[in-house]
Scaffold this active site. Structure first.
Site: not given
Length: 935
Positions: A285, A129-134, A148
């Site tokens: 969100d 995603a925009s801030i992190a990846q999982v 995360k």
């Protein structure tokens, strides 16, 4: 993040924004010459072309722009299909960051090697995603988890993107003023950085999970969702319980598992209604990427990602609930009160348009296939509102487009509306229709009712407004109010003057059934026929100023009035309820009750009416006609508007600005008490149905239905704003008591009201001013207040009375010091009561003097007491001999004697003769006959 990178990102953002803007402007002109299907084709290609420009930029820049794209991709209810289909790609994984970067961040944050932390770690991310990846992983103890991990350097990128987004929004607001998104971006700038600390997200996750799990299955407002358990967190790493679920955009898998998408979205909506209205703590969100669906029946929603979570105050929670219910009920008064409570300020008074916009917030969601029709409907509504705005403000079309009717929009409400929009977009994405008014209403109602229950008076200090006690009798009064309790009292004010000094000033209870805010000394109550005593005082004031005579025929001062056998009706006949016009307007009110909102037409109808009896022959209560009769007399005798005379004769000299009105102005809705009825006492009305003293035209009606329906009518904004001088007064008890204290002292103005009463009496602006209508080409703060406006801080214009008591000085305070009396006649009491020299002007031994109910003691002997009560229990009166004045205001229209109990206690404590109006068995006035009940 280097300077070169910052400049490069900024240039790319502005370049694409400019290209898209010019493209749309060019197409806008081009399609003017196109027809039908060709025009649609041109727009479809334009939307797709620009959507791809936006997508490419967002993928390249990542950070905040991806989140914006995810938000836009959910707005299938308002955006063209091209944007939805193109930007939907952002709901899937972005290009992943390298595994080396991910592992380095994990080890640095947790202080251990990957082998020490995990027995298994899946290299391919579940999502980026925009801030992190999982990533999915297995802990050393065997627990299945997701990890995360925040992108390296993303914090600096997000903060820079916020600056760029702010600049873009400022530019759009300048170029196209009708699209001003500054409040939204300002709130996002404040909230978005919180997502960059995963410790913050972890605590939010625990809080929401705890809040939603506390509702039990028997609770109708319980919700059924799943939230993963937090295992471990640091600033940049968050480890959560793994939950196997289906993504919302995986339609094939949803259908394969038999997921009911309608029930799914309804449960998500219920979960958000609970978070907003019950908890006051909600995820801001809710885009599709933040949900999964359990693969196991009954397929509960799985809520994820609580980085952007908003906490709101109890007051804001109440205001949002009230705004929702006001929209559902079409209640303009409650809506404007909710706006005021939440800090939303408007520059123009257009309540109906404000309600329409609020209803748009809570409108049903529509499937994506109806997006075109929905956009057109919204555009049509916007054009109607713009037309109404131009008519109201007298702005031309160009000026109206640049005019922003909102002066201040609270940040909490911005996140709230964003959540509603995201939920609506979620519904459209899944092609389901959600009726928000049905789903969210129980939660909003529960919020206000629950707050009321929390404020049940376990002790008087929890229910009675915290203000100083002025006397022993006030202390005993507060004990009585607590004993009577909330079954009979919703909200109440009691104020009393003795020997010119305040001895009681107590407020207790709540502003309304669905308004848990406390009654304060400056709260405004509808007081019904108490208004007649105020209106009668204006007639006496004009007589005292030699503008009028009691024996004068009304036709002499009001020429149009002298037709239809009314040429012999005198002023005193109206004041004494013997004019024969007791039924005037009765038929009109049955056919068109809203006619009473039209002041001029009501006066016109009164002037055309025909009396039922000869003037002076019978005393029959003029329950509604009294006000318009007196109002017409006042305006024609003075040559001034009714409101102007009220200000000059009473409001200004007594320094009760902002707390006595007949027809409220815009801007005071937040202080209005809302009426309701004690339904348990309705049956007691029916027992008195045959009472001969109740007006004949009322006994022919269903009294129970009338009483129950009164609050519905008199809670509406158009009625409250109308001039109805027989029934539409709005005042505080302290303003009303001060008025009667002056009447009881032959018009001498009492000393200033108690300094312990907060806010101070007279401190309100009488006619509040909305922020100025300023049309500016650039977004900047303006202050157009003139020196004259600043000097006139009270908000009204003083009307000359042509006497030496009111001089045109520069200072309101100088004027007030020179006015020590309302009336020159030191024996004015005789006129009020129809005694002494005025005894020949009233009906022999009648209940009324000249405009006021005159009271007797329990033995039937006439007292030096007079006043006027209103339907439901509010009252004001004074005792001349004992230099005593008292007022009681209530918003629960009780037929069980709350007012009577209060007056009985106070009079007994002070040794004041009890007026028959308030005794258990004495003679009652026509309004108090409907408020009897048990003693």
């Amino acid at each position: 993040m280097g300077l070169g990178n910052i400049i490069s990102r900024r240039l790319k953002v502005f370049a694409i924004a400019l290209i898209i803007y010019v493209d749309y402007k060019a197409v806008q002109r081009r399609v003017q010459w196109a027809k039908g299907s060709k025009k649609n084709t041109i727009w479809e290609k334009t939307h797709e072309r620009n959507a791809r420009r936006v997508l490419n930029l967002m993928i390249e820049l990542e950070g905040l722009w991806v989140k914006l794209g995810q938000y836009l991709s959910t707005r299938a209810d308002v955006l063209p299909e091209a944007y939805i289909s193109v930007l939907k790609q952002l709901q899937d994984s972005l290009p992943p960051r390298s595994l080396k970067e991910v592992c380095r961040t994990i080890e640095k944050e947790l202080g251990k090697s990957m082998k020490d932390l995990f027995s298994g770690f899946v290299h391919t991310p579940l999502a980026t995603a925009s801030i992190a990846q999982v990533h999915r992983a297995t802990m050393q103890d065997g627990r299945e988890v997701v990890v995360k991990v925040q992108h390296d350097g993303v914090k600096e990128i997000i903060l820079e993107d916020l600056k760029n987004a702010k600049s873009i929004v400022d530019w759009i607001a300048w170029a196209e003023p009708q699209y001003d998104f500054n409040p939204m971006i300002d709130e996002w700038c404040k909230e978005a950085p919180k997502e960059l600390d995963f410790n913050h997200e972890a605590e939010n996750t625990r809080t929401v999970a705890r809040n939603l799990s506390q509702s039990n299955s028997s609770d109708p407002n319980s919700v059924h969702v799943m939230i993963p358990e937090v295992i471990l967190s640091t600033e940049k790493v968050l480890i959560l319980e793994y939950m196997d679920g289906i993504r919302l955009n995986d339609n094939e898998l949803l259908e394969a598992h038999g997921v009911d998408k309608q029930k799914l979205v309804e449960e998500i909506t219920r979960a958000y209604a609970h978070q907003i209205y019950i908890d006051g703590f909600f995820n801001g969100d809710p885009h599709p990427g933040n949900f999964l669906v359990s693969k196991v029946p009954p397929h509960y929603p799985i809520l994820l990602d609580f980085g952007l979570t908003k906490s709101i105050s109890s007051s804001m929670k109440q205001a949002l609930a009230k705004m929702f219910l006001a929209s559902a009920e079409g209640d303009l008064v409650a809506l404007l009160a909710a706006f005021s409570q939440m800090g939303l300020k408007l520059r123009v008074d257009m309540p109906q348009q404000a309600l329409e916009i609020a209803k748009i917030f809570f409108r049903n969601s529509t499937p994506a296939k109806e997006a075109t029709e929905n956009i057109k409907a919204l555009q049509d509504q916007r054009e109607r509102n713009m037309k109404a705005l131009r008519e109201k403000t007298k702005l031309n079309e160009k000026e109206a487009q640049r005019f922003n009717p909102v002066d201040a929009f609270p940040g909490d409400a911005i996140i709230f509306t964003r959540v509603l929009n995201l939920l609506r977009g979620l519904s459209s994405t899944l092609n389901v229709r959600i009726v928000y008014l049905e789903i969210m209403r129980p939660f909003a109602e529960s919020t206000l009712q629950g707050t009321m229950m929390m404020h049940e008076p376990a002790s008087s200090s929890q229910w009675i407004y915290d203000s100083p006690i002025h006397s022993d009798v006030e202390a005993r009064l507060r004990e009585l109010l607590h004993d009577i309790g909330t079954d009979k009292i919703l909200g109440i004010q009691v104020c009393a003057y003795k020997d010119g000094k305040v001895i009681i000033d107590t407020a207790a209870g709540r502003l309304g059934k669905y308004d848990p805010r406390p009654i304060q000394p400056d709260s405004l109550f509808p007081v019904f026929s108490v208004t007649k005593g105020i209106t009668a005082g204006l007639v006496h004031w004009l007589v005292d100023k030699k503008k009028l005579r009691f024996e004068e025929t009304i036709a002499n001062i009001w020429p149009n009035f002298g037709n239809n056998k009314k040429d012999l009706i005198q002023v005193n006949h109206v004041l004494n309820h013997t004019s024969g016009l007791h039924n005037a307007m009765g038929d009109v009110m049955k056919d068109d009750p809203l006619l009473m909102c039209d002041w001029e037409e009501s006066l016109n109808r009164i002037s055309k009416s025909t009396p039922d009896t000869e003037p002076g022959s019978l005393q029959l209560y003029h329950y509604l006609s009294f006000g318009w009769l007196c109002g017409g007399i006042i305006e024609h005798a003075s040559g001034k508007k009714f409101q102007q005379v009220l200000e000059e004769a009473i409001i200004h000299p007594l320094n009760i600005e902002g707390e006595m009105y007949i027809g409220i102005p815009p801007g005071i809705e937040s202080r209005l008490a809302t009426l309701t009825v004690d339904m348990d006492d309705i049956e007691k009305v029916m027992q008195q149905r045959q009472n001969a003293d109740i007006p004949a035209n009322l006994t022919r009606s269903d009294l129970a239905q009338i009483v129950a329906g009164v609050p519905v009518v008199f809670n509406t904004l158009n009625i409250r704003r109308s001039i109805i001088p027989a029934a539409n007064g709005h005042c505080s008890a302290r303003a009303l008591a001060r008025y009667y204290a002056a009447l009881g002292a032959a018009g001498q103005i009492p000393p200033p009201h108690s300094s312990n009463s907060k806010p101070s009496l007279g401190s309100h602006v009488h006619i509040p001013k909305l922020p100025s209508i300023t049309v500016s080409k650039k977004k900047k703060a303006t202050n157009n207040t003139t020196s004259a406006q600043k000097a006139n801080s009270k908000g009204y214009t003083l009307v000359s009375s042509n006497t030496n008591k009111h001089e045109h000085d520069d200072s309101d305070n100088d004027i007030r010091r020179k006015v020590t009396r309302i009336f020159e006649n030191k024996t004015i009491h005789d006129a009020f009561m129809g005694t002494g020299d005025f005894s020949g002007l009233i009906y022999p031994d009648g209940k009324f003097g000249l405009g006021f109910r005159r009271y007797r003691n329990t033995d039937g002997n006439l007292l030096t007491s007079f006043g006027h009560s209103g339907l439901g229990g509010s009252t004001g009166f004074c005792d001349v001999e004992n230099n005593f004045a008292m007022a009681v205001t209530v918003n629960k229209m009780s037929l069980g004697g709350v007012t009577r109990s209060v007056v009985q206690l106070v009079c007994a404590e002070l040794g004041i003769p009890l007026p028959d109006e308030f005794s258990s068995s004495g003679d009652k006035g026509p309004d108090m006959q409907l408020t009897l009940g048990s003693s």
